[in-house]
Write a protein that holds these residues in place. Structure first.
Motif, PDB file in Angstrom:
ATOM      1  N   LEU A  75      -4.153  -7.381   6.017  1.00 28.32           N
ATOM      2  CA  LEU A  75      -3.641  -6.020   6.102  1.00 28.32           C
ATOM      3  C   LEU A  75      -4.788  -5.033   6.304  1.00 28.32           C
ATOM      4  O   LEU A  75      -4.661  -4.067   7.068  1.00 28.32           O
ATOM      5  N   GLY A  76      -5.933  -5.285   5.642  1.00 26.70           N
ATOM      6  CA  GLY A  76      -7.102  -4.429   5.828  1.00 26.70           C
ATOM      7  C   GLY A  76      -7.595  -4.446   7.261  1.00 26.70           C
ATOM      8  O   GLY A  76      -7.972  -3.404   7.819  1.00 26.70           O
ATOM      9  N   GLU A  77      -7.604  -5.631   7.866  1.00 32.36           N
ATOM     10  CA  GLU A  77      -8.020  -5.737   9.268  1.00 32.36           C
ATOM     11  C   GLU A  77      -7.035  -5.019  10.191  1.00 32.36           C
ATOM     12  O   GLU A  77      -7.430  -4.362  11.158  1.00 32.36           O
ATOM     13  N   LEU A  78      -5.762  -5.112   9.851  1.00 32.60           N
ATOM     14  CA  LEU A  78      -4.728  -4.521  10.700  1.00 32.60           C
ATOM     15  C   LEU A  78      -4.791  -2.994  10.666  1.00 32.60           C
ATOM     16  O   LEU A  78      -4.693  -2.338  11.715  1.00 32.60           O
ATOM     17  N   ILE A  79      -4.972  -2.407   9.494  1.00 35.23           N
ATOM     18  CA  ILE A  79      -5.018  -0.941   9.439  1.00 35.23           C
ATOM     19  C   ILE A  79      -6.277  -0.414  10.118  1.00 35.23           C
ATOM     20  O   ILE A  79      -6.261   0.663  10.724  1.00 35.23           O
ATOM     21  N   ALA A  80      -7.351  -1.184  10.050  1.00 34.59           N
ATOM     22  CA  ALA A  80      -8.572  -0.771  10.750  1.00 34.59           C
ATOM     23  C   ALA A  80      -8.359  -0.774  12.255  1.00 34.59           C
ATOM     24  O   ALA A  80      -8.828   0.124  12.971  1.00 34.59           O
ATOM     25  N   ALA A  81      -7.613  -1.764  12.747  1.00 32.59           N
ATOM     26  CA  ALA A  81      -7.372  -1.877  14.187  1.00 32.59           C
ATOM     27  C   ALA A  81      -6.527  -0.714  14.709  1.00 32.59           C
ATOM     28  O   ALA A  81      -6.668  -0.319  15.875  1.00 32.59           O
ATOM     29  N   TYR A  82      -5.678  -0.147  13.859  1.00 31.07           N
ATOM     30  CA  TYR A  82      -4.775   0.914  14.303  1.00 31.07           C
ATOM     31  C   TYR A  82      -5.077   2.261  13.655  1.00 31.07           C
ATOM     32  O   TYR A  82      -4.259   3.176  13.711  1.00 31.07           O
ATOM     33  N   ASP A  83      -6.264   2.392  13.087  1.00 31.51           N
ATOM     34  CA  ASP A  83      -6.730   3.650  12.514  1.00 31.51           C
ATOM     35  C   ASP A  83      -5.754   4.199  11.471  1.00 31.51           C
ATOM     36  O   ASP A  83      -5.557   5.414  11.357  1.00 31.51           O
ATOM     37  N   VAL A  84      -5.142   3.326  10.705  1.00 26.19           N
ATOM     38  CA  VAL A  84      -4.239   3.723   9.625  1.00 26.19           C
ATOM     39  C   VAL A  84      -5.072   3.876   8.345  1.00 26.19           C
ATOM     40  O   VAL A  84      -5.746   2.937   7.937  1.00 26.19           O
ATOM     41  N   PRO A  85      -5.049   5.049   7.701  1.00 26.63           N
ATOM     42  CA  PRO A  85      -5.852   5.230   6.478  1.00 26.63           C
ATOM     43  C   PRO A  85      -5.485   4.245   5.367  1.00 26.63           C
ATOM     44  O   PRO A  85      -6.362   3.665   4.734  1.00 26.63           O
ATOM     45  N   GLY A  86      -4.178   4.084   5.135  1.00 25.74           N
ATOM     46  CA  GLY A  86      -3.746   3.185   4.074  1.00 25.74           C
ATOM     47  C   GLY A  86      -2.343   2.686   4.327  1.00 25.74           C
ATOM     48  O   GLY A  86      -1.536   3.334   4.986  1.00 25.74           O
ATOM     49  N   ALA A  87      -2.040   1.512   3.779  1.00 27.93           N
ATOM     50  CA  ALA A  87      -0.720   0.918   3.976  1.00 27.93           C
ATOM     51  C   ALA A  87      -0.399  -0.007   2.816  1.00 27.93           C
ATOM     52  O   ALA A  87      -1.289  -0.492   2.110  1.00 27.93           O
ATOM     53  N   ALA A  88       0.878  -0.245   2.643  1.00 29.56           N
ATOM     54  CA  ALA A  88       1.343  -1.201   1.641  1.00 29.56           C
ATOM     55  C   ALA A  88       2.543  -1.940   2.214  1.00 29.56           C
ATOM     56  O   ALA A  88       3.303  -1.395   3.024  1.00 29.56           O
ATOM     57  N   VAL A  89       2.703  -3.186   1.800  1.00 34.88           N
ATOM     58  CA  VAL A  89       3.783  -4.043   2.285  1.00 34.88           C
ATOM     59  C   VAL A  89       4.371  -4.801   1.110  1.00 34.88           C
ATOM     60  O   VAL A  89       3.638  -5.255   0.218  1.00 34.88           O
ATOM     61  N   ALA A  90       5.679  -4.908   1.087  1.00 38.13           N
ATOM     62  CA  ALA A  90       6.354  -5.806   0.159  1.00 38.13           C
ATOM     63  C   ALA A  90       7.364  -6.607   0.960  1.00 38.13           C
ATOM     64  O   ALA A  90       7.989  -6.075   1.884  1.00 38.13           O
ATOM     65  N   TYR A  91       7.497  -7.891   0.640  1.00 37.45           N
ATOM     66  CA  TYR A  91       8.516  -8.669   1.335  1.00 37.45           C
ATOM     67  C   TYR A  91       9.125  -9.712   0.403  1.00 37.45           C
ATOM     68  O   TYR A  91       8.473 -10.240  -0.505  1.00 37.45           O
ATOM     69  N   LEU A  92      10.413  -9.928   0.625  1.00 35.90           N
ATOM     70  CA  LEU A  92      11.172 -10.949  -0.101  1.00 35.90           C
ATOM     71  C   LEU A  92      11.372 -12.122   0.839  1.00 35.90           C
ATOM     72  O   LEU A  92      11.924 -11.962   1.929  1.00 35.90           O
ATOM     73  N   HIS A  93      10.923 -13.296   0.418  1.00 39.04           N
ATOM     74  CA  HIS A  93      11.035 -14.494   1.257  1.00 39.04           C
ATOM     75  C   HIS A  93      11.366 -15.676   0.360  1.00 39.04           C
ATOM     76  O   HIS A  93      10.663 -15.930  -0.634  1.00 39.04           O
ATOM     77  N   GLN A  94      12.458 -16.339   0.703  1.00 39.35           N
ATOM     78  CA  GLN A  94      12.937 -17.478  -0.078  1.00 39.35           C
ATOM     79  C   GLN A  94      13.051 -17.129  -1.555  1.00 39.35           C
ATOM     80  O   GLN A  94      12.696 -17.914  -2.437  1.00 39.35           O
ATOM     81  N   GLY A  95      13.528 -15.914  -1.813  1.00 36.33           N
ATOM     82  CA  GLY A  95      13.803 -15.492  -3.177  1.00 36.33           C
ATOM     83  C   GLY A  95      12.617 -14.976  -3.958  1.00 36.33           C
ATOM     84  O   GLY A  95      12.774 -14.558  -5.109  1.00 36.33           O
ATOM     85  N   GLU A  96      11.430 -14.972  -3.365  1.00 34.73           N
ATOM     86  CA  GLU A  96      10.232 -14.526  -4.073  1.00 34.73           C
ATOM     87  C   GLU A  96       9.693 -13.235  -3.453  1.00 34.73           C
ATOM     88  O   GLU A  96       9.663 -13.087  -2.227  1.00 34.73           O
ATOM     89  N   MET A  97       9.261 -12.315  -4.309  1.00 35.09           N
ATOM     90  CA  MET A  97       8.694 -11.045  -3.867  1.00 35.09           C
ATOM     91  C   MET A  97       7.181 -11.170  -3.714  1.00 35.09           C
ATOM     92  O   MET A  97       6.497 -11.739  -4.570  1.00 35.09           O
ATOM     93  N   HIS A  98       6.657 -10.613  -2.636  1.00 35.25           N
ATOM     94  CA  HIS A  98       5.223 -10.586  -2.371  1.00 35.25           C
ATOM     95  C   HIS A  98       4.827  -9.150  -2.058  1.00 35.25           C
ATOM     96  O   HIS A  98       5.546  -8.433  -1.354  1.00 35.25           O
ATOM     97  N   GLU A  99       3.657  -8.727  -2.568  1.00 34.71           N
ATOM     98  CA  GLU A  99       3.208  -7.351  -2.358  1.00 34.71           C
ATOM     99  C   GLU A  99       1.743  -7.340  -1.943  1.00 34.71           C
ATOM    100  O   GLU A  99       0.953  -8.183  -2.386  1.00 34.71           O
ATOM    101  N   SER A 100       1.407  -6.370  -1.105  1.00 35.51           N
ATOM    102  CA  SER A 100       0.023  -6.243  -0.653  1.00 35.51           C
ATOM    103  C   SER A 100      -0.264  -4.784  -0.341  1.00 35.51           C
ATOM    104  O   SER A 100       0.640  -4.007  -0.042  1.00 35.51           O
TER     105      SER A 100
END
Length: 436
Positions: A9-34
């Motif tokens: 995610l750090g590499e991705l925001i640098a590539a698109y000049d995004v100051p900051g970002a956060a992601v959460a996703y539910l997959h196979q019943g489990e929550m993941h956050e970054s």
């Protein structure tokens, strides 16, 4: 991928000049956050998974859910005229005043010229005062004739919630959705948001001088939340927990004239699409330098929410979704529509002219056999965005694409006519009539 998510995610925001970002996703019943980057480039405060971002128009699905809950309780139907629910309700067209329904509002088919950003104060009567001001709003298109994004329609919908619940929209939202789902990081008022680490929007790379929109826009776009709370909201639609029949909101209500931006159809609140044979239910949001996306794939059970506070956020979201859904579900996200390999010959000159609606003026001129588009923000938000120009390249007889300077993401525009022959351009999920 989950273990390396923060680095990626750090590499991705640098590539698109995004100051900051956060992601959460539910997959196979489990929550993941970054999370990665900063909430504010001036202070350097770090983004965490619990940081609050403005989710903008994703709020509209919450407002649609409020009305769906009230409909299940028998307080209204989606086809109840708004005038029967709001005494004294008026818009500019007397016939539309009496016949526009809740369904029209929630599917963006009312034709009410919808980008009225009007500050009616911080008081609890702000929605009531906003709706009173809608008495002068003209029709962007005839009732039900096409789809055009309508912020005003959702403020009116929020006022219906207030009238039926007897409380302000913010409190009704808490009682109907936020508290039943146990969400701890979802708020609407800045004095509540200040108690958490909150993102600041960035415009042209710098922190915006204006943090958020006026309170009167609440039901159309004022929720501020952490991504995990937004995913929990989506999970209630996917798995149950709020509505008896949440999937009824996914039924297509209208085809989007320009299907190349966010989806092919609009449901009740939700945007509908298909990726690689998988149904996609989604919504996006933009405020002043902040953006968000919520995607749900009912066929796989995966839900993703991503938020960002500036930069080339549209390209960032598309790249993130492409990689993440391929990794999680083996689903190929379609590429953004761009130019054709071979030049397309069209009679572009017939589309030249001025297209205008509340909040926006677009001037299309002929240039080197193609088209040049000048986009100007008008009204209350005019001072927050400079006019922008781009060349439009034909993809087919009615579809054109173009890119703003230094933006990697292609934008699409579709020129079309209503049944009565009235010319329009559909861009940014809005129908704009040709006036000259």
């Amino acid at each position: 991928m989950a273990g390396a998510m923060d680095d990626w995610l750090g590499e991705l925001i640098a590539a698109y000049d995004v100051p900051g970002a956060a992601v959460a996703y539910l997959h196979q019943g489990e929550m993941h956050e970054s999370a990665a980057g900063v909430l504010n480039r001036r202070t350097g405060a770090q983004v965490t998974p619990d940081s609050l971002f403005q989710i903008g128009s994703v709020t509209k699905v919450w407002t649609a859910t409020q009305l769906a809950l009230l409909a299940e309780q028998g307080a209204l139907t989606l086809d109840t005229p708004v005038a029967e629910l709001l005494p004294g309700f008026r818009v500019g067209d007397p016939e539309v005043t009496g016949t526009v329904t809740v369904r029209h509002l929630l599917s963006h088919t009312s034709g009410i010229d919808g980008d009225l950003f009007l500050d009616t104060g911080r008081g609890d009567d702000c929605l009531e005062r906003y709706v009173a001001a809608c008495a002068d709003l003209a029709q962007n298109h005839p009732l039900g004739a096409t789809q055009s994004y309508c912020n005003a329609g959702f403020v009116i919908a929020g006022r219906v919630v207030e009238h039926l619940t007897g409380t302000v929209w913010d409190q009704a939202l808490r009682e109907q959705i936020i508290e039943p789902l146990g969400l701890t990081h979802t708020w609407t008022l800045p004095e509540d948001v200040l108690r958490f680490g909150a993102a600041v929007g960035h415009v042209d790379g710098e922190p915006s001088s204006v943090w958020g929109l006026m309170r009167s826009c609440g039901p159309a776009g004022l929720i501020t939340a952490r991504p995990a709370d937004v995913v929990a909201f989506g999970r209630a639609h996917l798995e149950g927990g709020l509505l008896k029949d949440p999937r009824a909101l996914w039924e297509p209500q209208v085809a989007i004239p320009n299907p190349h931006t966010l989806g092919t159809h609009w449901g009740i609140g939700w945007i509908l699409d298909e990726w690689d044979g998988q149904r996609v239910v989604s919504h996006g949001g933009n405020t002043i330098g902040q953006s968000s996306m919520l995607w749900m794939l009912p066929g796989t059970g995966t839900i993703v929410c991503a938020v960002a506070n500036g930069g080339h956020s549209a390209a960032f979201f598309h790249h993130l979704a492409t990689e993440l859904f391929r990794e999680l579900d083996g689903v190929a996200v379609p590429p953004v529509l761009g130019p054709t390999e071979q030049p397309v010959e069209v009679d572009a000159a017939r589309y030249a002219g001025v297209y205008e609606r509340v909040g926006s003026r677009m001037t299309v001129t002929v240039r080197d056999g193609g088209l040049r588009l000048l986009m100007e923000v008008t009204g209350a938000l005019a001072g927050l965005q400079e006019p922008a120009e781009l060349d439009l390249l034909p993809v087919d007889d009615v579809t054109f694409v173009g890119r703003l300077q230094d933006d990697p993401q292609w934008l699409s525009a579709v020129f079309y006519e209503l049944a009565d022959g009235s010319p329009y351009v559909h861009m940014g999920v809005r129908a704009t009539p040709k006036i000259a």
